[in-house]
Each structure stands twice: as C-alpha cells, then as structure tokens.
Motif scaffolding. Structure first.
Motif, PDB file in Angstrom:
ATOM      1  N   CYS A   1      -2.279  -4.373  -7.479  1.00 53.19           N
ATOM      2  CA  CYS A   1      -1.659  -3.893  -6.249  1.00 53.19           C
ATOM      3  C   CYS A   1      -2.498  -2.752  -5.683  1.00 53.19           C
ATOM      4  O   CYS A   1      -2.841  -1.813  -6.386  1.00 53.19           O
TER       5      CYS A   1
ATOM      6  N   GLU B   1      -1.509  -0.703  -3.484  1.00 54.27           N
ATOM      7  CA  GLU B   1      -0.647   0.438  -3.199  1.00 54.27           C
ATOM      8  C   GLU B   1      -0.380   1.292  -4.440  1.00 54.27           C
ATOM      9  O   GLU B   1      -0.554   2.488  -4.430  1.00 54.27           O
ATOM     10  N   CYS B   2       0.056   0.623  -5.514  1.00 55.85           N
ATOM     11  CA  CYS B   2       0.460   1.390  -6.701  1.00 55.85           C
ATOM     12  C   CYS B   2      -0.422   1.117  -7.918  1.00 55.85           C
ATOM     13  O   CYS B   2      -0.297   1.788  -8.933  1.00 55.85           O
TER      14      CYS B   2
ATOM     15  N   CYS C   1       4.001  -7.284  -4.973  1.00 54.40           N
ATOM     16  CA  CYS C   1       3.961  -6.413  -6.145  1.00 54.40           C
ATOM     17  C   CYS C   1       5.372  -6.276  -6.714  1.00 54.40           C
ATOM     18  O   CYS C   1       6.326  -6.033  -5.985  1.00 54.40           O
TER      19      CYS C   1
ATOM     20  N   CYS D   1       6.303  -2.141  -6.412  1.00 53.22           N
ATOM     21  CA  CYS D   1       6.550  -1.464  -5.141  1.00 53.22           C
ATOM     22  C   CYS D   1       6.813  -2.441  -3.995  1.00 53.22           C
ATOM     23  O   CYS D   1       7.162  -2.019  -2.896  1.00 53.22           O
TER      24      CYS D   1
HETATM   25 ZN   LIG Z   1       2.580  -2.021  -6.032  1.00 51.55          ZN
END
Ligand SMILES: [Zn+2]
Length: 113
Positions: free
Chosen positions: A8, A10-11, A30, A33
């Motif tokens: 991911c 993002e995270c 994901c 998140c």
């Molecule tokens: Zn994520």
C-alpha cells in the motif's frame, strides 16, 4: 494461480493477493487503510506467475504446432494445464499451498474465491 504481492502506497501494508484478471487488480483495496493505491511488488511470487502466464498462452484444444514442441520449457506444461482444467490436483496446487502457508495473514482472502 496468479498470486501477487502488493504494498500500500498510503500505509505501507504488504499483502499477497489473488488476481485472476486485470479488473481484479484495480479493485484491490488495502485491508488496513482502504486505499486503492496498491503497488505490485517484484517477488518470488512473480517467478511463479511466469509459468502461469505461459500456461495461459497454451491451448489445450487442437494440436500444437512444431514451435511448441521445439521449446523444451513447454514440456509438461500443456499436460499440466489440461489436468488443471480437468480439476486434477498437481504440483501447481502444492506450490499454492506453500505460498498460502507463507502468507498466513491472508488465508481468508486466498480461500474466498
Ligand atoms: Zn494502506
């Protein structure tokens, strides 16, 4: 089976996902998140995918042409695909089980298809 590892953006969570067709990849989210910004990672799973991709290109109906038989890498592959189509459990399934065992956090994901 087309198992791919994704990270991911993002995270940073990593997951191994089962992707059967291009649309599946776009639908991936994901688990942590919920982001759809997943990036496919190059891993040993990709090596496994290579044979699956090659197998997908092989027709099990009709007779393969000469070039098929001249490629040593194709030996056994057509039979393997045919067995798979008939639902016979071969080495590939065993490899998948190994892969599942290695990615224990995703068992629910892998068995839901
Ligand atoms: Zn994520």
């Amino acid at each position: 089976m087309p198992l791919h590892e994704y990270a991911c953006k993002e995270c940073g969570r990593k997951d191994t996902r089962l992707v059967l067709k291009p649309g599946d990849e776009e639908a991936l989210r994901c688990k942590k998140c919920g982001s759809d910004q997943l990036k496919r990672l190059i891993s040993r799973v990709a090596i496994h995918r290579t044979e699956s991709d090659r197998m997908a290109d092989i027709s099990t109906s009709g007779t393969p042409d000469e070039s098929y038989y001249s490629d040593n890498r194709n030996i056994g592959l057509r039979a393997k695909k045919r067995m798979k189509e008939l639902g016979v459990d071969l080495g590939d399934a065993f490899e998948e089980k190994l892969e599942k065992a290695r990615t224990t956090t995703n068992l629910d994901d892998l068995t839901s298809d």
